[in-house]
Scaffold this motif. Sequence first.
Motif, PDB file in Angstrom:
ATOM      1  N   PHE A  35      38.356  44.789  46.504  1.00  0.00           N
ATOM      2  CA  PHE A  35      37.650  44.759  45.216  1.00  0.00           C
ATOM      3  C   PHE A  35      38.493  45.408  44.137  1.00  0.00           C
ATOM      4  O   PHE A  35      39.285  46.296  44.402  1.00  0.00           O
ATOM      5  N   PHE A  38      36.702  47.717  38.327  1.00  0.00           N
ATOM      6  CA  PHE A  38      36.188  46.793  37.327  1.00  0.00           C
ATOM      7  C   PHE A  38      36.260  47.405  35.951  1.00  0.00           C
ATOM      8  O   PHE A  38      35.781  48.505  35.743  1.00  0.00           O
ATOM      9  N   GLY A  39      36.805  46.672  35.045  1.00  0.00           N
ATOM     10  CA  GLY A  39      36.835  47.142  33.672  1.00  0.00           C
ATOM     11  C   GLY A  39      37.149  45.967  32.779  1.00  0.00           C
ATOM     12  O   GLY A  39      37.340  44.870  33.273  1.00  0.00           O
ATOM     13  N   PRO A  40      37.199  46.212  31.483  1.00  0.00           N
ATOM     14  CA  PRO A  40      37.597  45.126  30.595  1.00  0.00           C
ATOM     15  C   PRO A  40      39.068  44.803  30.899  1.00  0.00           C
ATOM     16  O   PRO A  40      39.944  45.603  30.599  1.00  0.00           O
ATOM     17  N   LYS A  63      34.796  53.627  45.842  1.00  0.00           N
ATOM     18  CA  LYS A  63      36.218  53.394  45.615  1.00  0.00           C
ATOM     19  C   LYS A  63      37.033  54.127  46.677  1.00  0.00           C
ATOM     20  O   LYS A  63      36.508  55.007  47.359  1.00  0.00           O
TER      21      LYS A  63
ATOM     22  N   ILE B 117      28.996  46.894  31.095  1.00  0.00           N
ATOM     23  CA  ILE B 117      28.978  45.673  31.898  1.00  0.00           C
ATOM     24  C   ILE B 117      28.773  45.957  33.384  1.00  0.00           C
ATOM     25  O   ILE B 117      28.789  45.049  34.194  1.00  0.00           O
ATOM     26  N   TRP B 118      28.621  47.248  33.739  1.00  0.00           N
ATOM     27  CA  TRP B 118      28.659  47.625  35.154  1.00  0.00           C
ATOM     28  C   TRP B 118      27.273  47.705  35.771  1.00  0.00           C
ATOM     29  O   TRP B 118      26.256  47.550  35.106  1.00  0.00           O
ATOM     30  N   PHE B 170      29.417  43.525  40.407  1.00  0.00           N
ATOM     31  CA  PHE B 170      30.725  44.075  40.765  1.00  0.00           C
ATOM     32  C   PHE B 170      30.720  44.708  42.153  1.00  0.00           C
ATOM     33  O   PHE B 170      31.415  44.234  43.034  1.00  0.00           O
ATOM     34  N   HIS B 174      31.596  41.169  43.271  1.00  0.00           N
ATOM     35  CA  HIS B 174      33.039  40.950  43.161  1.00  0.00           C
ATOM     36  C   HIS B 174      33.826  41.435  44.379  1.00  0.00           C
ATOM     37  O   HIS B 174      35.041  41.569  44.315  1.00  0.00           O
ATOM     38  N   PHE B 175      33.134  41.710  45.462  1.00  0.00           N
ATOM     39  CA  PHE B 175      33.825  42.109  46.697  1.00  0.00           C
ATOM     40  C   PHE B 175      34.228  40.874  47.487  1.00  0.00           C
ATOM     41  O   PHE B 175      33.470  39.920  47.573  1.00  0.00           O
ATOM     42  N   ASP B 359      30.469  55.405  40.125  1.00  0.00           N
ATOM     43  CA  ASP B 359      30.673  55.146  41.558  1.00  0.00           C
ATOM     44  C   ASP B 359      29.674  55.950  42.396  1.00  0.00           C
ATOM     45  O   ASP B 359      29.407  57.121  42.098  1.00  0.00           O
TER      46      ASP B 359
END
Lengths: 184, 390
Positions: A35, A38-40, A63, B117-118, B170, B174-175, B359
Motif C-alpha cells: 500500500f 496516501f497523500g495528494p 504503516k 481525503i483520508w 485507502f 488501496h491495499f 494511522d
Amino acid sequence: MIEIRFHGRGGQGAVTSAELMAQTAIQRGKYAQAFPSFGPERRGAPVTAFLRISDKPIRVREKVYKPDVVVVLDPTVMNVTKVDAGLKPDGFLLVNTHRDGADLRKQYGFTQKIATLDAMSIAMEILNVPITNTVMLGVFAKILGEATPDDVREPFLNRFGATLASKNQAAFEKAYAESKLEAS
Amino acid sequence: MAKPIGLEVSLAVSEAVRLCDCDVVAAYPITPQTHIVEHLSELVANGHLNAAYIPVESEQSAMSSCIGSSAAGARTFTATSSQGLALMNEMLYIAPVLRTPIVMAIANRALSAPINIWNDHSDIMSVRDAGWVGLFAENGQEALDLTIVSFRVAEDRQVSLPVTLNIDGFTLSHFIEPILLPTLEEVAAYLPPFKPLVKLDIAKPISMGLLGTPESYAESRKATDDVLLGSLSVIKKAFAEFHKAFGREYKAVETYKSDDAETVLLTMGSISETAMTAVDEMREKGEKVGLVRLRVWRPFPSEDFLQAVSKAKNLAVIDRHISLGVPFGPVCLEAKSLLYDAPARPSVTNFILGLGGRDVTREDFKEITQKAKALSGKSQSRFDLIGVWE
C-alpha cells in the motif's frame, strides 16, 4: 513476516514496486500486502510505499514503522527524509546510487548493511526513462531471495503489457545479476 | 483449486460487481472510491460486463439514476465516498422507502471541514438513519465476498432494500492483497436473478414515490423500519449460504478471543485486523483481552451484540467519528442504550481514533485496553481521543 518500506519520488514507481513485489509473492503462494502512503500525489514529491510478505495471513494495516528492509529509489530523497528511521539493526538498505555504501554511511550515518546499485544508469540504458523501480526490484529480489527473474515475468506482463514488460524484465535481470550486499 | 491473486481491493469490488452480472452502474468519481468506478467503466467498455455505465454529473444524479434503474428492475450498483455521499443525502432517504435494492460501496472517508481525503467513518455515520442495510468489510476478500452477499440481501423479496458495503478508504480500498475470485457460475448459483417486488413497467403502469400525507407518512416509515429490522434474519441466511457455497464464514457480530476476556474491544471495519494482532500480542503477555466486531451496522444486531459482550467486565467501544455536541461516539451510544436494560452490563468506555486518516496502530489498542481497565467501574464523562498531538 518481513516488512519493507520504499522511498522514492512521485513518478518513479515506488508504489508500483511494492505492488509488483506483493503480486509476485502472492503468486509464489505467500501472503503479501502492499500500500502507498496516501497523500495528494505530486510528480517529484517524496513518496513512501509499504510492503509486507509473510508465510501466514497478515492481520495488520498500520504503516511500517520498523522495517526489515528500506529501498531507496531516488538518492536525493535521503537528503530530505530520514530513510533509515526505525530500520531494524540487522536490516538492509537497498539504495539506487552511483556511490558506494561506505560513502553513504559517512554522510547519513547508516549503521545497517547496504546494497547499492546505479539503477538510474540501468534504467536509462534499458528503459530509456528515469524510472528505477523494476531495476531496484532486481536488487530487492536478489538480496532478499524473495523472487527470481522467472517469478516476476507474469506480474510484469500483467502490469506493463508485452513490449514494456520485456524491457523491464531485462532491467530487473541486469540488476539481479549485479547486486550484492556490502558488509557493514 | 483456485489460487489467490494479488489484487487491489477496489478492483476486487469491481470484479465482484462483474461476477454479479450487474445491469446498471451510475456513479461519479471521488477519492478514494475512484478506482472502483474506473475499473467498472473499463469492464463495461471492454465488454467484460454487459451493463449500462451512466457517467452522471453529480452524486445526487448518481443516486437518482440508481433509484430509477432499480425501480425499473435492473440490478444496480454505485460507489462513493465522503462529500459524494453527502451530496446524495436527499435521495438516500428515498431509496429504502421505495424499496429499491441498490448496492453501494462506500470507500469510507472523512467529511469536510477541514477538507480531508483520508479514512474515518464520518460519512456513513452521517446517513445512519437513512434506512439502508449497512455492512462493514475488514479485508479484501471480505470486500469481494460481501459485495456478492449485498446483492443477495438487497434483492431478497423479504428485504428489497438498498445496501451500503463499507470499505475503509485507502487503508482497505488501496491495499494489494491476496484475493480469491469465484467464477461467474459459482456466483450465479448463489445469487438468483433479480425479481423485483414491484417495478416500473409501461405495460402495467404504477406510481412510486407519491405524497405521504399525515394519514400515511408514519405508516410508511414504520413499514420500512419493520422490513429493515427483519432483514437481519435474511442477512444471516445469506451468510450461511455463502459459507456453504464458498467456504468462507461471516457473522453479523464477529468475536475474537472474547469468550473468557475481561476487557473486550468493539470495532468496525478494517482496523479490526490490526486490533486482532494487538489482542494476540497482549494475550501473549497474559492480558485477558478480546475483540468483538460489528459486521452488520444496520440493522443493528442487538441480540448478537449483547450476547457477545455481556460476560465482559469492561467494554471499550471504538468509534471513528465524533458526533459533535454529544459526549460519546455513535457506536458507543448504540452500545450504551442496548446495555441499559441488560441484567448485567460491563463498564463501558468510549475511544475515538483514526480520524481523517490518522494511522491506527497495535499500540493504540494496547493503550485503549489499559485505559479501559483503569476506568473500570468509573464513569467517563466524554470520549477519549487516542493518538492525538498534545
